[in-house]
Design an enzyme around this catalytic site. Structure first.
Site, PDB file in Angstrom:
ATOM      1  N   CYS A  34       0.916  -1.229  -0.089  1.00 12.15           N
ATOM      2  CA  CYS A  34       0.055  -0.064  -0.129  1.00 12.15           C
ATOM      3  C   CYS A  34       0.846   1.227  -0.048  1.00 12.15           C
ATOM      4  O   CYS A  34       2.005   1.150   0.406  1.00 12.15           O
ATOM      5  CB  CYS A  34      -0.909   0.140   1.140  1.00 12.15           C
ATOM      6  N   CYS A  38      -3.183   4.915   2.224  1.00  9.61           N
ATOM      7  CA  CYS A  38      -3.897   4.205   1.905  1.00  9.61           C
ATOM      8  C   CYS A  38      -5.420   4.303   2.789  1.00  9.61           C
ATOM      9  O   CYS A  38      -4.999   4.390   4.147  1.00  9.61           O
ATOM     10  CB  CYS A  38      -3.835   2.604   2.006  1.00  9.61           C
ATOM     11  N   CYS A  65      -2.179  -2.972  -3.644  1.00  9.24           N
ATOM     12  CA  CYS A  65      -3.308  -2.822  -3.294  1.00  9.24           C
ATOM     13  C   CYS A  65      -4.590  -2.202  -4.412  1.00  9.24           C
ATOM     14  O   CYS A  65      -4.172  -1.187  -4.983  1.00  9.24           O
ATOM     15  CB  CYS A  65      -3.297  -1.748  -2.094  1.00  9.24           C
ATOM     16  N   CYS A  68      -5.693   1.741  -2.547  1.00  8.07           N
ATOM     17  CA  CYS A  68      -4.842   2.861  -2.916  1.00  8.07           C
ATOM     18  C   CYS A  68      -4.053   2.838  -4.077  1.00  8.07           C
ATOM     19  O   CYS A  68      -3.535   4.118  -4.342  1.00  8.07           O
ATOM     20  CB  CYS A  68      -3.986   2.975  -1.557  1.00  8.07           C
TER      21      CYS A  68
HETATM   22 ZN   LIG Z   1      -3.953   0.302   0.027  1.00  7.31          ZN
END
Ligand SMILES: [Zn+2]
Length: 218
Positions: A34, A38, A65, A68
């Site tokens: 991330c 995030c 991710c 994000c």
């Molecule tokens: Zn994330």
């Protein structure tokens, strides 16, 4: 290249935007990486690993991710030439990826040995030249999937995968979903500005009643 985990931890817990792009967080368990900003609930410190680059996180087995979107993070300062050779290598990778000759050819163009180049990459970026090139290609493809309506065959070609089969395999392997599903998912979760929706309604009305009906059915 050393990251101070205390600094990273503080930035992560406060979702400090000033640190966006400066490091990435790998979360054990989910094996996702991330950005510091995030919006997902923050993981326990003992489950977090910090990486200076997305490529390093990827090489350690983490995947980007979907919330994000690490592919959208601003340029990582670590990539901006603490080593002149690394900076030049990144520029070449950015222009044309790793061409046929791979790392060997890249090293030759830079006038250094390939083992030396690998060492420099590991020292400054925490990842090999191939990992950096792969991550860059994947991130570019992900942006095209999310932000354009280009057919997947074009996305595969434009992002340098060589074939649709390799592109599909890479996306499936990384995100555990086919590209079309990622595109649907992004469309569903993206918060469209009100004006954009209005525009689409008018646009489709002009195209005829069929589209209008389709729109009403959604
Ligand atoms: Zn994330």
């Amino acid at each position: 290249m050393a990251l101070d985990w205390r600094v990273c931890s503080r930035a992560r817990l406060s979702r400090d935007p000033r640190f966006d792009g400066k490091f990435f967080i790998g979360v054990r368990g989910s094996m996702v990486y991330c950005r510091p900003i995030c919006p997902a609930p923050t993981a326990k410190e003992k489950n977090c690993r910090y990486f200076a680059t997305a490529a390093a996180a990827s090489e350690a087995g983490y995947r980007p991710c979907l919330r994000c979107r690490p592919e959208c993070s601003p340029g990582t300062p670590a990539w901006q030439g603490t080593s002149n050779t690394v900076a030049r290598a990144l520029r070449l990778i950015g222009e044309s990826g790793l061409e046929e000759g791979g790392v060997e050819l890249l090293a030759e163009r830079l006038g250094v040995g390939s083992r030396h180049l690998r060492r420099l990459f590991l020292k400054h970026l925490g990842a090999t030249p191939s990992a950096v090139a792969n991550t860059r290609r994947l991130h570019f493809a992900k942006k095209l999937i999310d932000e354009t309506t280009l057919p997947m065959a074009y996305v595969a070609q434009a992002s340098g995968f060589g074939s649709v089969r390799r592109f599909n395999a890479a996306i499936q392997n990384t995100y555990h979903r086919p590209p079309s599903q990622i595109r649907r998912l992004t469309r569903q979760t993206a918060s469209l500005p009100e004006n954009q929706y209005l525009f689409r309604l008018r646009f489709r009305l002009r195209l005829g009643r069929l589209f209008f009906r389709l729109l009403l059915c959604r």
